[in-house]
Design a protein around this motif. Sequence first.
Motif, mmCIF file in Angstrom:
data_model
loop_
_atom_site.group_PDB
_atom_site.id
_atom_site.type_symbol
_atom_site.label_atom_id
_atom_site.label_comp_id
_atom_site.label_asym_id
_atom_site.label_seq_id
_atom_site.Cartn_x
_atom_site.Cartn_y
_atom_site.Cartn_z
ATOM 1 N N VAL A 101 -2.040 7.816 -2.749
ATOM 2 C CA VAL A 101 -1.915 6.597 -3.550
ATOM 3 C C VAL A 101 -2.468 5.423 -2.748
ATOM 4 N N VAL A 102 -3.344 4.640 -3.377
ATOM 5 C CA VAL A 102 -3.844 3.394 -2.800
ATOM 6 C C VAL A 102 -3.557 2.276 -3.799
ATOM 7 N N VAL A 103 -2.922 1.215 -3.332
ATOM 8 C CA VAL A 103 -2.700 0.044 -4.178
ATOM 9 C C VAL A 103 -3.231 -1.185 -3.458
ATOM 10 N N SER A 104 -3.686 -2.145 -4.228
ATOM 11 C CA SER A 104 -4.132 -3.412 -3.679
ATOM 12 C C SER A 104 -3.782 -4.505 -4.674
ATOM 13 N N ASN A 105 -2.893 -5.383 -4.271
ATOM 14 C CA ASN A 105 -2.363 -6.407 -5.161
ATOM 15 C C ASN A 105 -2.833 -7.788 -4.715
ATOM 16 N N ALA A 106 -3.690 -8.407 -5.540
ATOM 17 C CA ALA A 106 -4.160 -9.776 -5.278
ATOM 18 C C ALA A 106 -4.794 -9.910 -3.905
ATOM 19 N N ALA A 107 -5.678 -8.964 -3.558
ATOM 20 C CA ALA A 107 -6.353 -9.018 -2.266
ATOM 21 C C ALA A 107 -7.865 -8.868 -2.390
ATOM 22 N N LEU A 108 -8.329 -8.050 -3.330
ATOM 23 C CA LEU A 108 -9.766 -7.740 -3.378
ATOM 24 C C LEU A 108 -10.618 -8.927 -3.804
ATOM 25 N N GLN A 109 -10.020 -9.973 -4.366
ATOM 26 C CA GLN A 109 -10.811 -11.163 -4.699
ATOM 27 C C GLN A 109 -11.343 -11.841 -3.448
ATOM 28 N N TRP A 110 -10.784 -11.522 -2.287
ATOM 29 C CA TRP A 110 -11.259 -12.081 -1.029
ATOM 30 C C TRP A 110 -12.377 -11.237 -0.413
ATOM 31 N N VAL A 111 -12.695 -10.109 -1.031
ATOM 32 C CA VAL A 111 -13.656 -9.171 -0.457
ATOM 33 C C VAL A 111 -14.947 -9.194 -1.278
ATOM 34 N N PRO A 112 -16.012 -9.794 -0.777
ATOM 35 C CA PRO A 112 -17.273 -9.795 -1.540
ATOM 36 C C PRO A 112 -17.760 -8.374 -1.790
ATOM 37 N N GLY A 113 -18.245 -8.133 -3.012
ATOM 38 C CA GLY A 113 -18.774 -6.822 -3.354
ATOM 39 C C GLY A 113 -17.722 -5.735 -3.458
ATOM 40 N N HIS A 114 -16.502 -6.100 -3.864
ATOM 41 C CA HIS A 114 -15.441 -5.091 -3.837
ATOM 42 C C HIS A 114 -15.608 -4.012 -4.908
ATOM 43 N N LEU A 115 -16.414 -4.247 -5.935
ATOM 44 C CA LEU A 115 -16.666 -3.167 -6.900
ATOM 45 C C LEU A 115 -17.367 -1.995 -6.209
ATOM 46 N N GLY A 116 -18.332 -2.286 -5.364
ATOM 47 C CA GLY A 116 -18.985 -1.224 -4.618
ATOM 48 C C GLY A 116 -18.031 -0.528 -3.674
ATOM 49 N N LEU A 117 -17.140 -1.299 -3.093
ATOM 50 C CA LEU A 117 -16.133 -0.738 -2.198
ATOM 51 C C LEU A 117 -15.206 0.209 -2.970
ATOM 52 N N MET A 118 -14.764 -0.231 -4.126
ATOM 53 C CA MET A 118 -13.914 0.630 -4.946
ATOM 54 C C MET A 118 -14.640 1.913 -5.349
ATOM 55 N N GLY A 119 -15.927 1.779 -5.669
ATOM 56 C CA GLY A 119 -16.699 2.967 -6.024
ATOM 57 C C GLY A 119 -16.724 3.984 -4.899
ATOM 58 N N ARG A 120 -16.795 3.502 -3.663
ATOM 59 C CA ARG A 120 -16.768 4.413 -2.517
ATOM 60 C C ARG A 120 -15.417 5.108 -2.408
ATOM 61 N N TRP A 121 -14.342 4.341 -2.615
ATOM 62 C CA TRP A 121 -13.006 4.957 -2.560
ATOM 63 C C TRP A 121 -12.841 6.010 -3.643
ATOM 64 N N LEU A 122 -13.372 5.736 -4.822
ATOM 65 C CA LEU A 122 -13.250 6.699 -5.917
ATOM 66 C C LEU A 122 -13.888 8.032 -5.541
ATOM 67 N N ASP A 123 -14.986 7.972 -4.812
ATOM 68 C CA ASP A 123 -15.640 9.201 -4.350
ATOM 69 C C ASP A 123 -14.859 9.857 -3.222
ATOM 70 N N GLN A 124 -14.306 9.072 -2.314
ATOM 71 C CA GLN A 124 -13.699 9.611 -1.107
ATOM 72 C C GLN A 124 -12.286 10.142 -1.317
ATOM 73 N N LEU A 125 -11.533 9.558 -2.227
ATOM 74 C CA LEU A 125 -10.148 9.985 -2.423
ATOM 75 C C LEU A 125 -10.094 11.420 -2.950
ATOM 76 N N ALA A 126 -9.052 12.117 -2.577
ATOM 77 C CA ALA A 126 -8.919 13.532 -2.925
ATOM 78 C C ALA A 126 -8.552 13.696 -4.396
ATOM 79 N N PRO A 127 -8.861 14.839 -4.986
ATOM 80 C CA PRO A 127 -8.421 15.113 -6.358
ATOM 81 C C PRO A 127 -6.908 14.932 -6.498
ATOM 82 N N GLY A 128 -6.514 14.309 -7.604
ATOM 83 C CA GLY A 128 -5.105 14.031 -7.848
ATOM 84 C C GLY A 128 -4.635 12.693 -7.321
ATOM 85 N N ALA A 129 -5.475 11.983 -6.558
ATOM 86 C CA ALA A 129 -5.090 10.699 -5.973
ATOM 87 C C ALA A 129 -5.067 9.601 -7.041
ATOM 88 N N TRP A 130 -4.322 8.550 -6.736
ATOM 89 C CA TRP A 130 -4.189 7.386 -7.619
ATOM 90 C C TRP A 130 -4.730 6.144 -6.914
#
Length: 266
Positions: A101-130
């Motif tokens: 499980v990965v959560v991020s609450n009111a933090a990614l607005q400080w990270v430029p280009g966080h959509l690309g970052l999230m896309g990387r996490w989506l690939d890297q996280l294991a099956p069944g992850a949230w």
Amino acid sequence: MSSPTWDPALYTAFGDYRSRPFYDLTARVAAEAPRRVVDLGCGPGELTASLSQRWPDALIEGLDSAEEMLDAARSRFAGRDRLTFTHGDILHWEPEGDVDVVVSNAALQWVPGHLGLMGRWLDQLAPGAWLGVQVPGNFQAPSHTLMRELAESSQWEHRLRGVLRHTDAVAEPRAYLELMLEAGWEADVWETVYYHQLVGEDAVLNWIRGTGLRPVLDVLSPEEGAQFEEQYDQLLLDAYPSVERDGLLTTLYPFRRIFCVGRKPS
């Protein structure tokens, strides 16, 4: 843009209002028995610690780049079993194999280009992850447009050029939904407008002091910061008029937030 400095006490001054989106977000994360849960941008740690109550057998880790926030978290929760707080930059964080499980609450607005970052996490996280993310969606609200206009005025533009990143800080809900669906995840994306009833004088200014105003105050001297705040407060008082209710000065402050929760199919 460098990371802003943080005052944990100021940030938690409106704790109930700031914490509600976290609980609304994590309520939609239906993981039953995660091994490891990571809270990216954990701040002073109170909300992160609540995850150890929900998942008592999981390793709970809070990550933040602000030492002030981590000092507050470690001091308050010292000795709490299976709960740790780590210094790190979200931009460089990568999930290890046991992260469920990965959560991020009111933090990614400080990270430029966080959509690309999230896309990387989506690939890297294991099956069944949230993955659960909440970001403020109010950058076009008067509180932010007035700050930006003042920062771009002839008096302040030379001191504050490039400090505020309001136009591209977050995406619209559809972009988060499409990102998850294109990665093959099950996704739930929504937005909510909270109508906060802020009590006291200069209530909206006091709220923003703890978050959106931090980059401005970090650049200006104390004297300049006080002058900027005085001018900004006058604009806020016109945009968000207060009324007296039951003997208390109350200001209605609408706050839009964007939520994104997804699960990677097993």
